[in-house]
Design an enzyme around this catalytic site. Structure first.
Site, PDB file in Angstrom:
ATOM      1  N   GLU A  43       0.846  -1.244   0.034  1.00 45.42           N
ATOM      2  CA  GLU A  43       0.185  -0.005  -0.058  1.00 45.42           C
ATOM      3  C   GLU A  43       0.889   1.217   0.182  1.00 45.42           C
ATOM      4  O   GLU A  43       1.806   1.445   0.795  1.00 45.42           O
ATOM      5  CB  GLU A  43      -0.901  -0.075   1.246  1.00 45.42           C
ATOM      6  CG  GLU A  43      -2.285   0.267   0.959  1.00 45.42           C
ATOM      7  CD  GLU A  43      -3.000  -0.527   0.038  1.00 45.42           C
ATOM      8  OE1 GLU A  43      -3.268  -0.181  -1.275  1.00 45.42           O
ATOM      9  OE2 GLU A  43      -3.378  -1.646   0.516  1.00 45.42           O
ATOM     10  N   SER A  77     -25.895   6.757 -16.841  1.00 44.96           N
ATOM     11  CA  SER A  77     -25.370   5.950 -15.881  1.00 44.96           C
ATOM     12  C   SER A  77     -26.614   5.558 -15.141  1.00 44.96           C
ATOM     13  O   SER A  77     -27.455   6.639 -14.953  1.00 44.96           O
ATOM     14  CB  SER A  77     -24.521   6.552 -14.806  1.00 44.96           C
ATOM     15  OG  SER A  77     -24.132   5.994 -13.732  1.00 44.96           O
ATOM     16  N   GLY A 134     -13.069   2.257  -1.855  1.00 44.64           N
ATOM     17  CA  GLY A 134     -11.972   1.825  -1.776  1.00 44.64           C
ATOM     18  C   GLY A 134     -11.749   0.794  -2.880  1.00 44.64           C
ATOM     19  O   GLY A 134     -10.471   0.088  -2.723  1.00 44.64           O
ATOM     20  N   ASP A 182      -4.114   0.762  -9.518  1.00 49.35           N
ATOM     21  CA  ASP A 182      -5.538   0.255  -9.722  1.00 49.35           C
ATOM     22  C   ASP A 182      -6.020   0.130 -11.312  1.00 49.35           C
ATOM     23  O   ASP A 182      -6.507  -0.733 -11.630  1.00 49.35           O
ATOM     24  CB  ASP A 182      -6.503   1.227  -9.146  1.00 49.35           C
ATOM     25  CG  ASP A 182      -6.218   1.740  -7.587  1.00 49.35           C
ATOM     26  OD1 ASP A 182      -5.841   0.674  -6.970  1.00 49.35           O
ATOM     27  OD2 ASP A 182      -6.764   2.777  -7.023  1.00 49.35           O
TER      28      ASP A 182
HETATM   29  C1  GAF Z   1      -5.340   4.478  -3.873  1.00 47.61           C
HETATM   30  C2  GAF Z   1      -4.512   4.790  -5.321  1.00 47.61           C
HETATM   31  F1  GAF Z   1      -5.172   5.201  -6.374  1.00 47.61           F
HETATM   32  C3  GAF Z   1      -3.386   3.909  -5.714  1.00 47.61           C
HETATM   33  O1  GAF Z   1      -2.727   4.290  -6.844  1.00 47.61           O
HETATM   34  C4  GAF Z   1      -2.588   3.327  -4.662  1.00 47.61           C
HETATM   35  O2  GAF Z   1      -1.573   4.346  -4.262  1.00 47.61           O
HETATM   36  C5  GAF Z   1      -3.454   3.176  -3.270  1.00 47.61           C
HETATM   37  O3  GAF Z   1      -4.405   4.137  -3.001  1.00 47.61           O
HETATM   38  C6  GAF Z   1      -2.658   2.752  -2.082  1.00 47.61           C
HETATM   39  O4  GAF Z   1      -1.758   1.874  -2.135  1.00 47.61           O
HETATM   40  O5  GAF Z   1      -6.037   3.248  -4.575  1.00 47.61           O
END
Ligand code: GAF
Length: 393
Positions: A43, A77, A134, A182
Site C-alpha cells: 500500500e 449511468s 476503496g 488500480d
Molecule cells: C489508491 C491509489 F489510487 C493507488 O494508486 C494506490 O496508491 C493506493 O491508493 C494505495 O496503495 O487506491
C-alpha cells in the site's frame, strides 16, 4: 457491496444493455466489463516505484456502447437521472466535465492527447462496484470506457500501455494524483491469480492464488467509515515520500532497501518523515516476502505479513481510522490468519485471510465489535480472484 454473501452480479451486464436501449432506442454494438479490485498487500508503494499485489474482484462495471456520428460522447449511468454529453471542447479541457462523467471525459482526453482518433460514442454504465469503498470503482469505469472506445474505433492500443492511459485520465483530467496500481489491476489481472506488479517498469507476474485449494477465504469488509479529507491526505503522503527520496538522493523510495533502512532513517530530519519512509521500505519487502510464500504454495503463512502491513499503515503511515482498526482487531481476535486495510486509506475496506469455515464467524465478530462501538454496521463479501477487463459476448 452485497451484505454477507458471496459476490454475485448476474444482472449488471443486462442492466447496462437495458440502460443503453432505453436511452438511445437502439441496441449497443457491444459491452465491456471491468472489475473492482482489492490489494492483497503493497500500500502506497506504487507511486514510490515499488511493488504491489492486487487481485480483481467478481464485482464489475459494465459499459454498453455504440457509435455516434462526429466527435461527440453521450453517457448515461444508472446512478444519474440525466446523461452527460460532451464534445471536443470539453474533452480537451481537463476538469471541465465533473463528477462521474469526468472519468469518461478523462479517458477521451488521455486518448486524444496520446494522438488517437477517438470515435464518437454513446455509452451506458451499470456497476456493482460500490462507490467510495476503496475498491477502485473509478479505475473500473476508466478501464471499461477505454477498452470500449479502443474496440469501437479499432485503435491500435497495446495492452501494456492501457493502464498508463487510464491513470492519465485520473491524474490529468480528474486531478487525483494516484499511482498505477488500480488501473493495472483492473486491466491486467487474471482469474485465480494475484498480479505482482513492479510499478517502476510495469513488468507483471501472475501469481497463482488458489484460496479454495488452501481451504482459505478472503473476507472483504467495507468499514463504512465516512471518507474524510481523503484526497488531501493522499496527496500529502505522496509529497512526503517524494521529498524524502530527494533528501536521500534516490530516484524513488523503492531504491532504499531494508538493509539500508537504518542508515537512511539517520539522514532524515524528523520523526514523521522517518516513519513514512519506514512504511514504504518495509511494505515493499512485505510484498516480496508474500510473493515468495505464494510461489511456494505456503498461503496461510502470508497472514502475519498482512497484519504487519496494517500495523505499519496505522503507526507509521497514519492512514487508518478507528473503524478499520476495529475491523482488523476483531477479525484477528476471531481467528483470522491475518488482516489489513486495503487501498488508499482513511476508510474503505479491510481484508481478512480466514479459514474457509471461519468466514461467517469472523464476519459476525466484526459486526459485534462495530455494534459495541456504535459504528455503522459493516458489509462483507467473500472474494475470489476474478478476471480483468474483457469484452462480453
Ligand atoms: C489508491 C491509489 F489510487 C493507488 O494508486 C494506490 O496508491 C493506493 O491508493 C494505495 O496503495 O487506491
Amino acid at each position: 457491496m452485497t451484505p454477507d454473501r458471496p459476490a454475485a452480479a448476474p444482472d449488471v451486464a443486462d442492466r447496462a444493455t437495458a440502460g443503453f436501449s432505453r436511452g438511445y432506442d437502439v441496441q449497443p454494438a457491444g459491452r465491456w466489463a471491468a472489475p473492482g479490485r482489492v490489494n492483497l498487500i503493497g500500500e502506497h508503494t506504487d507511486y514510490n516505484d515499488g511493488f504491489v499485489l492486487p487481485f480483481a474482484l467478481p464485482l464489475r462495471t459494465v459499459v454498453a456502447a455504440g457509435p455516434q456520428p462526429g466527435e461527440r460522447w453521450t453517457v448515461r449511468s444508472e446512478i444519474a437521472d440525466r446523461p452527460v454529453d460532451f464534445g471536443v471542447a470539453e474533452a480537451d479541457s481537463p476538469g471541465r466535465v465533473t463528477g462521474w462523467g469526468g472519468y469518461v471525459a478523462g479517458v477521451v482526453w488521455a486518448l486524444r492527447e496520446a494522438g488517437y482518433a477517438v470515435p464518437g460514442a454513446r455509452l451506458a454504465i451499470a456497476s456493482d462496484v460500490p462507490l467510495g469503498s476503496g475498491l477502485s470503482s473509478s479505475a473500473a469505469l476508466e478501464a471499461a470506457v477505454l477498452t470500449a472506445l479502443a474496440d469501437l474505433g479499432g485503435l491500435d492500443l497495446p495492452a501494456a500501455h492501457r493502464p498508463r492511459l487510464a491513470q492519465r485520465a485520473e491524474n490529468g483530467y480528474v486531478g487525483a494524483p494516484t499511482g498505477i496500481m488500480d488501473q493495472s489491476a483492473v486491466l491486467r489481472c487474471r482469474a485465480g491469480h494475484a498480479l505482482f506488479l513492479d510499478c517502476r517498469d510495469e513488468s507483471v507476474e501472475h501469481i497463482p492464488f488458489d484460496l479454495d485449494a488452501a481451504g482459505l477465504a478472503i473476507l472483504v469488509i467495507d468499514s463504512r467509515a465516512p471518507h474524510r479529507h481523503v484526497d488531501g491526505e493522499y496527496a500529502s503522503r505522496r509529497a512526503a515520500c517524494e521529498r524524502a527520496a530527494d533528501l536521500l538522493g534516490v530516484p524513488a523510495l523503492r531504491d532504499v532497501s531494508v538493509a539500508d533502512l537504518d542508515a537512511a532513517l539517520g539522514r532524515l530530519p524528523d520523526d514523521e518523515t522517518r516513519r513514512r519512509v519506514r512504511h514504504v521500505v518495509t511494505e515493499n519487502q512485505r510484498v516480496l516476502d508474500t510473493v515468495e510464500l505464494l510461489r511456494a504454495g505456503r498461503v496461510p503463512e502470508i497472514g502475519p505479513l498482512l497484519t504487519a502491513s496494517h500495523a505499519s499503515m496505522r503507526d507509521d503511515f497514519e492512514i487508518t481510522v478507528p473503524e478499520v482498526d476495529t475491523a482488523v482487531e476483531a477479525a484477528l481476535a476471531a481467528g483470522a490468519l491475518g488482516a489489513r486495510m486495503t487501498g488508499g486509506g482513511f476508510g474503505g475496506c479491510v481484508l481478512a485471510l480466514v479459514g474457509a469455515d471461519r468466514s461467517d464467524a469472523v464476519a459476525t465478530a466484526v459486526r459485534a465489535a462495530y455494534a459495541e462501538r456504535g459504528f455503522t454496521a459493516p458489509t462483507t463479501l467473500s472474494a475470489l480472484p476474478a478476471p480483468g477487463t474483457t469484452r462480453l459476448p
